[in-house]
Design a protein around this motif. Structure first.
Motif, PDB file in Angstrom:
ATOM      1  N   ARG A 215      27.854  43.203  47.606  1.00 47.80           N
ATOM      2  CA  ARG A 215      28.395  41.839  47.575  1.00 47.80           C
ATOM      3  C   ARG A 215      28.426  41.309  46.144  1.00 47.80           C
ATOM      4  O   ARG A 215      29.389  40.655  45.728  1.00 47.80           O
ATOM      5  N   MET A 216      27.378  41.603  45.387  1.00 51.51           N
ATOM      6  CA  MET A 216      27.327  41.163  43.999  1.00 51.51           C
ATOM      7  C   MET A 216      28.424  41.844  43.170  1.00 51.51           C
ATOM      8  O   MET A 216      29.118  41.189  42.393  1.00 51.51           O
ATOM      9  N   LEU A 217      28.642  43.151  43.389  1.00 54.29           N
ATOM     10  CA  LEU A 217      29.682  43.867  42.658  1.00 54.29           C
ATOM     11  C   LEU A 217      31.080  43.375  43.043  1.00 54.29           C
ATOM     12  O   LEU A 217      31.957  43.274  42.198  1.00 54.29           O
ATOM     13  N   ARG A 218      31.272  43.078  44.331  1.00 53.23           N
ATOM     14  CA  ARG A 218      32.572  42.559  44.762  1.00 53.23           C
ATOM     15  C   ARG A 218      32.859  41.223  44.070  1.00 53.23           C
ATOM     16  O   ARG A 218      33.957  40.990  43.577  1.00 53.23           O
ATOM     17  N   GLN A 219      31.846  40.362  44.009  1.00 52.56           N
ATOM     18  CA  GLN A 219      32.031  39.060  43.371  1.00 52.56           C
ATOM     19  C   GLN A 219      32.368  39.216  41.888  1.00 52.56           C
ATOM     20  O   GLN A 219      33.288  38.586  41.375  1.00 52.56           O
ATOM     21  N   ARG A 220      31.644  40.088  41.199  1.00 53.64           N
ATOM     22  CA  ARG A 220      31.873  40.280  39.766  1.00 53.64           C
ATOM     23  C   ARG A 220      33.252  40.888  39.494  1.00 53.64           C
ATOM     24  O   ARG A 220      33.955  40.473  38.575  1.00 53.64           O
ATOM     25  N   ASN A 221      33.643  41.903  40.300  1.00 53.35           N
ATOM     26  CA  ASN A 221      34.954  42.515  40.106  1.00 53.35           C
ATOM     27  C   ASN A 221      36.071  41.538  40.447  1.00 53.35           C
ATOM     28  O   ASN A 221      37.100  41.506  39.783  1.00 53.35           O
ATOM     29  N   ALA A 222      35.892  40.735  41.488  1.00 52.63           N
ATOM     30  CA  ALA A 222      36.907  39.748  41.870  1.00 52.63           C
ATOM     31  C   ALA A 222      37.095  38.719  40.754  1.00 52.63           C
ATOM     32  O   ALA A 222      38.230  38.323  40.453  1.00 52.63           O
ATOM     33  N   GLU A 223      36.019  38.289  40.121  1.00 45.20           N
ATOM     34  CA  GLU A 223      36.119  37.338  39.011  1.00 45.20           C
ATOM     35  C   GLU A 223      36.902  37.942  37.848  1.00 45.20           C
ATOM     36  O   GLU A 223      37.740  37.277  37.238  1.00 45.20           O
ATOM     37  N   ARG A 224      36.646  39.217  37.551  1.00 49.27           N
ATOM     38  CA  ARG A 224      37.372  39.877  36.460  1.00 49.27           C
ATOM     39  C   ARG A 224      38.858  40.004  36.790  1.00 49.27           C
ATOM     40  O   ARG A 224      39.709  39.808  35.921  1.00 49.27           O
TER      41      ARG A 224
END
Length: 159
Positions: free
Chosen positions: A35-44
């Motif tokens: 979930r944390m990686l999805r959030q970070r990649n989505a922001e990028r």
């Protein structure tokens, strides 16, 4: 176009600590990391920057019917980063970020810089080669955040 990462690939010494956890606990940990990686990649993706922090190549300019340059919105992928399109798949051993359905095809074309039709709805649409725009990845900052999550999880379990 799947970004997969076994937790033991992050730090070799961590493997022994993770093996002490039950499979259910490891799955909960990988779920949290996913979930944390999805959030970070989505922001990028929303910021139009690749995982290394560099801006994505700009779109080609298009002309309208009168020959003037068409104005484009700043966002290149407005809906590709939504949670319904960017899914997290977890198991006790790995975390995978994947795109779903037709979004996966569009994401692959842009991620790898492939050739595709400009408009897939038109049978004889022109084909063009798109610039490579890396959508998913794990930069150093994300690796540090993963380590922080794992260490916080292990500290929680020990305490």
């Amino acid at each position: 176009m799947t970004e997969a990462s076994g937790l033991e690939a992050i730090e070799p010494w961590l493997d022994g600590l993770l093996q002490r956890l039950k499979p259910g606990e490891r799955r909960a940990l990988t779920s949290k990391i996913g979930r944390m990686l999805r959030q970070r990649n989505a922001e990028r993706i929303r910021d139009n920057s690749d995982p290394d922090g560099n801006p994505m190549p700009a779109r080609k300019r298009q002309l309208d019917q009168r020959g003037r340059i068409r104005k484009r919105k700043a966002l290149m992928f407005p809906k590709i980063a939504l949670a319904r399109n960017l899914k997290v798949r977890t198991s006790p051993e790995e975390v995978k970020l994947t795109f779903t359905g037709r979004t996966a095809q569009t994401a692959a074309v842009h991620h790898y810089g492939l050739e595709d039709k400009v408009d897939r709805r038109i049978p004889n649409s022109i084909r063009t080669r798109y610039s490579a725009r890396r959508l998913l990845g794990i930069p150093a900052g994300d690796r540090d955040a993963i380590m922080d999550e794992v260490l916080a999880w292990l500290d929680l379990k020990d305490g």
